[in-house]
Design an enzyme around this catalytic site. Structure first.
Site, PDB file in Angstrom:
ATOM      1  N   SER A  13      40.480  87.074   0.414  1.00 50.84           N
ATOM      2  CA  SER A  13      40.265  88.466   1.413  1.00 50.84           C
ATOM      3  C   SER A  13      39.099  88.004   2.605  1.00 50.84           C
ATOM      4  O   SER A  13      39.440  87.273   3.566  1.00 50.84           O
ATOM      5  CB  SER A  13      39.591  89.622   0.436  1.00 50.84           C
ATOM      6  OG  SER A  13      39.892  90.788   1.184  1.00 50.84           O
TER       7      SER A  13
ATOM      8  N   ASP B 163      50.804  92.125  -0.296  1.00 50.26           N
ATOM      9  CA  ASP B 163      49.451  92.604   0.246  1.00 50.26           C
ATOM     10  C   ASP B 163      49.939  93.092   1.630  1.00 50.26           C
ATOM     11  O   ASP B 163      50.313  92.646   2.417  1.00 50.26           O
ATOM     12  CB  ASP B 163      48.560  91.486   0.154  1.00 50.26           C
ATOM     13  CG  ASP B 163      47.306  92.006   0.488  1.00 50.26           C
ATOM     14  OD1 ASP B 163      46.779  93.003   0.405  1.00 50.26           O
ATOM     15  OD2 ASP B 163      46.542  91.091   1.318  1.00 50.26           O
TER      16      ASP B 163
ATOM     17  N   CYS C 127      45.525  91.938   3.854  1.00 46.99           N
ATOM     18  CA  CYS C 127      45.360  90.786   4.616  1.00 46.99           C
ATOM     19  C   CYS C 127      46.923  89.849   4.269  1.00 46.99           C
ATOM     20  O   CYS C 127      46.879  89.106   3.552  1.00 46.99           O
ATOM     21  CB  CYS C 127      44.245  89.843   4.135  1.00 46.99           C
ATOM     22  SG  CYS C 127      42.669  90.349   4.222  1.00 46.99           S
TER      23      CYS C 127
ATOM     24  N   HIS D 120      47.637  91.247  -3.140  1.00 47.15           N
ATOM     25  CA  HIS D 120      46.218  90.864  -2.490  1.00 47.15           C
ATOM     26  C   HIS D 120      45.738  89.456  -3.648  1.00 47.15           C
ATOM     27  O   HIS D 120      45.388  88.668  -3.066  1.00 47.15           O
ATOM     28  CB  HIS D 120      45.344  91.927  -2.410  1.00 47.15           C
ATOM     29  CG  HIS D 120      44.121  91.558  -1.593  1.00 47.15           C
ATOM     30  ND1 HIS D 120      44.310  91.011  -0.264  1.00 47.15           N
ATOM     31  CD2 HIS D 120      42.792  91.306  -1.949  1.00 47.15           C
ATOM     32  CE1 HIS D 120      42.930  90.785   0.401  1.00 47.15           C
ATOM     33  NE2 HIS D 120      42.171  90.762  -0.535  1.00 47.15           N
ATOM     34  N   GLU D 121      45.687  89.867  -4.774  1.00 48.17           N
ATOM     35  CA  GLU D 121      45.020  89.199  -5.820  1.00 48.17           C
ATOM     36  C   GLU D 121      46.143  88.049  -6.454  1.00 48.17           C
ATOM     37  O   GLU D 121      46.655  88.202  -7.454  1.00 48.17           O
ATOM     38  CB  GLU D 121      44.414  89.735  -6.763  1.00 48.17           C
ATOM     39  CG  GLU D 121      43.236  90.625  -6.269  1.00 48.17           C
ATOM     40  CD  GLU D 121      43.723  92.106  -5.954  1.00 48.17           C
ATOM     41  OE1 GLU D 121      44.831  92.295  -6.268  1.00 48.17           O
ATOM     42  OE2 GLU D 121      43.004  92.872  -5.459  1.00 48.17           O
TER      43      GLU D 121
END
Length: 662
Positions: A240, A459, A462, A517-518
């Site tokens: 991130s 995501d 980002c 995202h993760e």
């Protein structure tokens, strides 16, 4: 990604006498090591015996304490201590010969315990928020892993500790004066202990944070007794806002290495350790604002999941805000032209530069990125999910503040997920849109340090379009070869392709399928394979080819295939079964939050009891709808081990009154 919880939204009833019984214990059994170099630095640590329960695998948690004045050798005045929390896990396999990886979450202001407990650490927390289970895809399988809460005041790291009152309705936080009596607590008024919450005693931007982390590393790698490797390679993985942390920190470390080697660094004896940097991995990183802003309108409107999160009119408005005269692009260019002249090291030393860069970030965020948030109803970190989304599950938030966990870790304060003061300090200097991040990546590649960019393709925050643009924007010796490399499938096992990768030599860009995202939370095996292949000099696509040496003809390994991966489409995923965990209100609807406030919610172990939660977690919340018992002031209790227990510990999570120590 868990956001900072709005306090009013987290309103709970607290029985003051019960809360006071749950304060974190004073740290005991802590080993204290004063620096052998006489610098005033010290290390304190314990062997917690938590999370990593594999037989024979050790872990250590503690602090590197840096005294005031430590950063003076960089010309930075620092009149406060920096107490940085770490949690180190030996590799499960051959730790003496394993390399070391450092993991840091972003924010800025987010604790790395989030990544450790929900993404790539040795364990996951169960739904009871009181027990853990091993993660078979932990990144410490073959790599020694060091998790760090930074900069100071993030997570379990602190400058100084102080007592505060906190009004849960107004969100007002007030520092108690020395000697002032501790006020009585009630349903909306709590007292507790935090790091100082002083914006002047944390890092002001990424470059400033790099200096403090480098000093942490000098102490830890030279003096921590639990780390004695034969393999001295160090890699950094981050996520991130780590898109700034990673390039800036790693480049700063390498610059210091060069100064130590050539004799131009004039620091004291304890700051002469060369850090043998190997790999930088960035997971869904926001790296370069100028390069990545165009990716937001595209991800919102034209992505590989055929999800039109905004309509054509809103999409056109996002593009107009980006490209019109005086718009986002022009504002960032103005920020960068000023900073290159008046603050080239991005230290926040020029107020005009700070204001111009801050204004650029505010405008671009509001007008280019945020229309998706305003109009789509979809999750910021996973376009495939509607809000609110309960993934990754936030059970770790309560676990980290369980009294037995606090005692085992030896921490003198309560853990918090995010620190708004740290975020504000970074925003105040306009750290976000400043220049230099891609140049840092080029510098690393020119110095033989591998760069692995990994992006989940669902995501938005980002997103992978921006990650790809960043990879193509790195200007270094092998730029042409990297651009000419095609995309190849990432072969995870005999039956599964985990994504697409472009790679030439030491630079790779991977798009991971079906991940938000993760990435490790969504695709743990794929993430682990990419991590291993990066660190052990294997190609990302297959893990079978050496990338460290030139092939016949003098070229490094490179992928071949299509010039872009947009043609590889995906189907939108099914929706997660929703549940509300009251310690993370981003998992809750407005109606659920209101039900907690007005006392109509039934809650067990911080989970609102409804048909979804009883089907998901019957062993925790029960298998049927309970009959709530009203409690004075609002929320309801199911049993002495249900909501009442949860409320007691939440008082500890938000605040705590403890003896100030260390």
């Amino acid at each position: 990604m868990v956001s900072f919880c709005g306090v009013a939204a987290c309103l709970l009833t607290v029985a003051g006498h019960l809360a006071q019984a749950q304060f974190p214990p004073k740290p005991e059994g802590v080993t204290v090591l004063e620096s052998k170099f006489g610098s005033g630095a010290r290390i304190t640590y314990k062997e917690p015996g938590l999370c990593e329960t594999t037989e024979g695998v050790k872990s250590y948690a503690g602090y590197v304490h840096l005294p005031p004045g430590t950063l003076r050798d960089f010309g930075v005045e620092q009149d406060y201590p920096i107490n940085t929390f770490f949690w180190f896990f030996e590799a499960r396999k051959d730790p003496e010969n394993a390399p070391l990886g450092i993991w840091m979450n972003g924010g800025p202001g987010s604790s790395s315990m989030f990544g450790m407990m929900t993404e790539n650490g040795p364990c996951f927390v169960n739904a009871d928020s009181n027990s853990t289970r091993l993660n078979p895809h932990s990144w410490n399988n073959e790599v020694n892993m060091l998790y760090i809460d930074q900069p100071v005041q993030v997570g379990l790291s602190y400058d100084t500790l102080a007592n505060f009152t906190r009004n849960l309705v107004t969100d007002e936080i007030t520092k108690l004066k020395p000697g002032e009596p501790i006020p009585e607590q009630n349903a909306t008024f709590l007292v507790g202990t935090y790091a100082s919450r002083n914006m002047n005693t944390t890092a002001h931007g990424t470059r400033h944070a790099a200096m403090a982390l480098w000093h942490f590393a000098q102490v830890w790698f030279q003096e921590f007794p639990g780390y004695h490797p034969r393999n001295n390679k160090i890699s950094i993985a981050t996520e991130s806002y780590g898109g700034r942390y990673g390039p800036a920190f790693t480049a700063f470390f390498e610059e210091q290495n060069q100064k130590i080697k050539n004799g131009t660094w004039k620091g004291h004896e304890g700051t002469m350790h060369v850090l043998h940097l190997d790999t930088l991995m960035i997971v869904n990183g926001c790296i370069d604002r100028l390069v990545q802003w165009p990716a937001y309108p595209q991800m919102a409107y034209n992505n590989t999941y055929s999800i039109e999160a905004v309509n054509a009119s809103i999409h056109a408005g996002m593009l107009d805000a980006l490209y019109r005269d005086g718009g986002c692009r022009d504002k960032i260019n103005h920020c960068r032209s000023l900073s290159s002249v008046f603050d080239p090291e991005n230290l926040g030393i020029n107020s005009t530069v700070n204001d111009v860069c801050k204004d650029a970030e505010t405008f671009c965020s509001n007008d280019v990125r945020d229309p998706y948030l305003k109009f789509s109803g979809r999750n910021y970190y996973d376009i495939g999910q509607l809000d609110p989304s309960p993934f990754p599950a936030p059970f770790y938030m309560a676990w980290l503040n369980q009294p037995h966990v606090q005692a085992a870790l030896g921490v003198p304060l309560n853990w918090t997920q995010s620190n708004d003061v740290v975020s504000t300090a970074f925003r105040a200097i306009g750290d976000y849109p400043r220049p230099g991040w891609l140049e840092n990546l080029a510098y690393l590649l020119e110095n033989g340090i591998k760069v692995s960019l990994v992006y989940g393709d669902r995501d938005y925050a980002c997103n992978w379009f921006g990650g790809e643009l960043s990879s193509l924007g790195i200007n270094y010796t092998d730029t042409h070869e990297f651009h000419n490399a095609g995309y190849a499938g990432i072969q995870i096992n005999s039956s599964y392709i985990g994504g697409q990768v472009r790679q030439y030599g030491n630079l790779s860009f991977a798009r991971v399928y079906e991940a938000g995202h993760e990435v490790p939370s969504y695709q743990p095996e794929t993430a682990l394979q990419i991590f291993h292949r990066s660190l052990f000099n294997k190609d990302i696509a297959t893990g079978t080819k050496d990338t460290s040496s030139r092939m016949d003809g003098g070229k490094f390994y490179g992928t071949s295939g299509p010039a872009d991966s947009f043609g590889f489409k995906n189907k939108p995923p099914p929706q997660h079964v929703h549940f509300c965990h009251i310690l993370d209100t981003s998992t809750c609807t407005k109606e659920q939050i209101q039900s907690v406030e007005n006392g109509t919610a039934a809650v067990r172990s911080w989970i609102i009891v409804d048909s979804n939660s009883t089907s998901l977690f019957p062993e925790v919340v029960g298998s049927g709808e309970p009959t709530p018992t009203p409690m004075p002031g609002g929320a309801t209790t199911l049993s002495a081990h249900g909501f009442l227990y949860g409320v007691t510990l939440w008082a500890v999570i938000v605040v705590a009154v403890i003896e100030l120590a260390m």
